[in-house]
Design an enzyme around this catalytic site. Sequence first.
Site, PDB file in Angstrom:
ATOM      1  N   ASP A   1       0.819  -1.215   0.000  1.00 25.22           N
ATOM      2  CA  ASP A   1       0.000   0.000   0.000  1.00 25.22           C
ATOM      3  C   ASP A   1       0.853   1.266   0.000  1.00 25.22           C
ATOM      4  O   ASP A   1       0.517   2.250  -0.664  1.00 25.22           O
ATOM      5  CB  ASP A   1      -0.921   0.006   1.219  1.00 25.22           C
ATOM      6  CG  ASP A   1      -2.146  -0.870   1.021  1.00 25.22           C
ATOM      7  OD1 ASP A   1      -2.074  -1.809   0.206  1.00 25.22           O
ATOM      8  OD2 ASP A   1      -3.168  -0.623   1.673  1.00 25.22           O
TER       9      ASP A   1
ATOM     10  N   CYS B   1       1.734  -8.880   2.831  1.00 28.21           N
ATOM     11  CA  CYS B   1       1.058  -7.584   2.852  1.00 28.21           C
ATOM     12  C   CYS B   1      -0.438  -7.724   2.570  1.00 28.21           C
ATOM     13  O   CYS B   1      -0.937  -8.800   2.237  1.00 28.21           O
ATOM     14  CB  CYS B   1       1.730  -6.633   1.867  1.00 28.21           C
ATOM     15  SG  CYS B   1       1.405  -4.884   2.194  1.00 28.21           S
ATOM     16  N   ASP B   2      -1.143  -6.585   2.653  1.00 28.41           N
ATOM     17  CA  ASP B   2      -2.608  -6.547   2.741  1.00 28.41           C
ATOM     18  C   ASP B   2      -3.337  -7.427   1.737  1.00 28.41           C
ATOM     19  O   ASP B   2      -4.294  -8.116   2.086  1.00 28.41           O
ATOM     20  CB  ASP B   2      -3.102  -5.111   2.547  1.00 28.41           C
ATOM     21  CG  ASP B   2      -2.670  -4.170   3.648  1.00 28.41           C
ATOM     22  OD1 ASP B   2      -1.819  -4.566   4.464  1.00 28.41           O
ATOM     23  OD2 ASP B   2      -3.174  -3.043   3.691  1.00 28.41           O
TER      24      ASP B   2
ATOM     25  N   SER C   1      -7.961   4.006   4.664  1.00 27.10           N
ATOM     26  CA  SER C   1      -6.991   3.048   5.183  1.00 27.10           C
ATOM     27  C   SER C   1      -7.541   2.380   6.435  1.00 27.10           C
ATOM     28  O   SER C   1      -8.302   2.982   7.208  1.00 27.10           O
ATOM     29  CB  SER C   1      -5.678   3.761   5.512  1.00 27.10           C
ATOM     30  OG  SER C   1      -4.839   2.940   6.299  1.00 27.10           O
TER      31      SER C   1
END
Length: 572
Positions: free
Chosen positions: A80, A121-122, A480
């Site tokens: 991100d 990661c996300d 976010s």
Amino acid sequence: MSLRSNFPAASAHAVTRRAQWVSLGIDPTELDRPKVAIINTSNDLAACFAHLDDIADLLKEELRSLGLLPFELRTAAPSDFITNAGRGGRYVLSARDLITNDVEVMVEGAQLDAMICLSSCDKTTPGHLMAAGRLNIPTVIVPCGYQRSGLAEGGEADVEEIFLRAAQQGLRDHSGPDGPQRAADELAALHELADGAIRGPGVCSGLATANSMHMAAEALGMAVTGSAPVRALSERMWDSVRRSAHALADLVARDVRPREVITAGSVTNAVRTMLAVGGSVNTIKHLQAVATEAGVDLDVWETFRTLGRETPTVCSIRPNGPDLIEDLEDAGGAATVLRELQPLLDGNQRTVDGGPLADNLARARPGDGRVIRSLDDPCSTTPAIVVLRGTLATDGAVSKRPIPDPGPRSFRGPARVFHSREEGIEAVVENRIQAGDVAIIRGIGVTGGPAMGMISAFVFALEGRGLASEVPVITDGQMSGLVNHGIGIGEVSPEAAAGGALGLVRDGDLVEIDLAEGRLDLFVDPAELATRPAFTPPAPADTSRYLDQYRATVQPLACGAVLGARSATGGA
């Protein structure tokens, strides 16, 4: 064992594979073994991925020792904080489905027998879970840990703090003769903080999307018990990596498939867990996408909405509250949270550990009463993740709240409409937004964006003007997972570009928010709304072939914004 990867010895597939694989140093006697894809998202762009190659190397050794034949495969992987620089951040969410498609191309094309996915990661964890549900071959998710942070090691900041400060840096008033020097001093101080904020590989510290999805994978039963959250490269992480390899070998031997693990019951368990810890709001669309890919007929949005009213919050981790992610791990992590939630869970759900969830949780330690609390003595009984419906969001919208929630829980005010975060920030700087207004940024949803524009900077601009608690923000884009300042409502569905009511709102229209009841309503006569012209998204400033393809194929948030012609609640 009958394996789809093994072809008749004289067939072209078998002979050409032998030629390729023996040339790579694989012993011919191993060619009939179960073939396992190690899905690696390693790249040099961010700390999230910096340690994955070392994990892949260990997994190769472990899997070979267990009689399996591993093949390391690479996919796309966004960060991100890095990948959001291009096209307004629209490559981030869209990469989730690209990861899923990458896995399908490589694993289905090669007809491999199983997968073990290095989730970091996300977007990598949901992308891997979606691929598991779609391909339905034995799969284990490996949460690869969070980074050491300055805040946890005697410093003043972690990446969350840097994110917040950097967003506000350019909004400060540096007028006057000493303005340039003040600006330079502030920037130097920010750089010093940034240089010490991240002190090792792994995902962002804190309970943002990455750690939330790692915990959700464990709650789903797709990651081994006790694997999340975990410090990257710690002994506990290496232990979970080894246990994951053994779990996969067992799944292959017993032919246990993801669709036996990812069920309506296990997804509901994951929803309960996210509500109980105040996880990232992004977990809603990701869990819906996982359910859709796995063929599970479940409205995840409505499940969050209804269960939120009856699920106490048992911990308060940054950015929701004062405790660190390290505190959560040390108190027992997801396994202990699940143990405390057990009266609310379906303990019969299958897991990749081999037994039902209840058996795994019997071995977890109880909560410590401070970081992880009991259902009888929770941190809060008001949900940190609130799903709203109403005339402005018939298919749902979501708000993130701190733990405990200081309020306000309701708001009514006139709309102020914008079509980009930049337009909204300009209005803040020029004092065109006043306390009591309801700021709306529209046309940036999964289709209109496409891939959901991020408006966090607008929220920070409001905070910088002291308006974050007095001006609610509503958008069909997203914020976010770190943002829970004031009343922020994102992912309004149907989005403006898909004909949702958000596209018909005009300046001055009365909007009402009721977090306690989960309502988001527009008070305009339906007859008048019917006379208003349909919303037309502004023409994009630039084009992208990939994002144009995404826009043309992405489905609504009601089915998790997956790609392709799928129904809102069913599978492919």
